[in-house]
Design an enzyme around this catalytic site. Structure first.
Site, mmCIF file in Angstrom:
data_model
loop_
_atom_site.group_PDB
_atom_site.id
_atom_site.type_symbol
_atom_site.label_atom_id
_atom_site.label_comp_id
_atom_site.label_asym_id
_atom_site.label_seq_id
_atom_site.Cartn_x
_atom_site.Cartn_y
_atom_site.Cartn_z
ATOM 1 N N ASP A 64 -1.673 32.071 37.151
ATOM 2 C CA ASP A 64 -0.113 32.351 37.961
ATOM 3 C C ASP A 64 -0.331 31.251 38.912
ATOM 4 O OD1 ASP A 64 1.408 34.423 39.048
ATOM 5 O OD2 ASP A 64 0.287 34.241 41.555
ATOM 6 N N LYS A 159 5.142 16.121 31.611
ATOM 7 C CA LYS A 159 4.796 16.773 32.344
ATOM 8 C C LYS A 159 3.324 17.498 32.464
ATOM 9 C CE LYS A 159 6.833 20.756 33.670
ATOM 10 N NZ LYS A 159 8.295 21.659 33.469
#
Length: 179
Positions: A64, A159
């Site tokens: 999450d 990234k």
């Protein structure tokens, strides 16, 4: 040992495979996302439910993540996906641009559950909120700047090299190697 990564996002699975030597299998299961201000609580609850619902044989991973804007008291935090869908990224930028302090963090918690043990591993990337720029990425990437570039301006490789999920997965990989 096979680890089942509960996600519909194949990119997350590719990223996990970069950190883990064990087999990582993608499992698409829509677990109940509890309402909590704590990413770890959400991820652990999802991992336990997914483990039971997918047969309870192989350990599972659930992650999450969220964007935490300091001047907004951590908003949108664990509610980032909902806020993106309902309010939109541009409006989050509009809120942040009114503040002098635009510091923010992308945070991720990866939860591992094997039927007995629940462990969590967190990762974060510091940055700041800026006017939208860049064509890559997704979600809040156009408004989150790290070291002079927004996530939407970075290549996938760059990234992933600094990602909050990658940092959490690296901690998990270290733990897994020791256990």
């Amino acid at each position: 040992m096979t680890i089942r990564f509960v996600t519909s996002n194949a990119g997350k699975v590719r990223e996990a495979r970069e950190y883990l030597t064990d087999d990582v299998e993608q499992i698409q299961y829509d677990y109940t996302e509890i309402q909590s201000d704590d990413l770890a609580d959400i991820a652990v609850a999802g991992a336990k439910e997914a483990f039971e619902e997918t047969g309870g044989e192989d350990p599972v991973l659930v992650d999450d993540a969220g964007l935490f804007v300091e001047a907004l008291g951590g908003f949108p935090g664990p509610y980032s996906a909902y806020v993106e869908d309902t309010v939109g990224v541009e409006r989050v930028w509009n809120l942040a641009e009114m503040e002098d302090n635009r510091r923010a963090r992308f945070r991720c918690v990866v939860a591992y559950y094997d039927g007995e043990t629940a462990e969590t591993f967190d990762g974060a990337v510091p940055g700041r909120i800026v006017a939208p720029r860049g064509d890559g990425g997704f979600g809040y990437d156009p408004i989150f700047e790290h070291e002079g570039a927004t996530m939407a301006e970075m290549s996938t490789e760059r990234k992933n090299a600094i990602s909050h999920r990658g940092r959490a997965l690296a901690k998990f990989a270290d733990w897994l190697a020791e256990n």
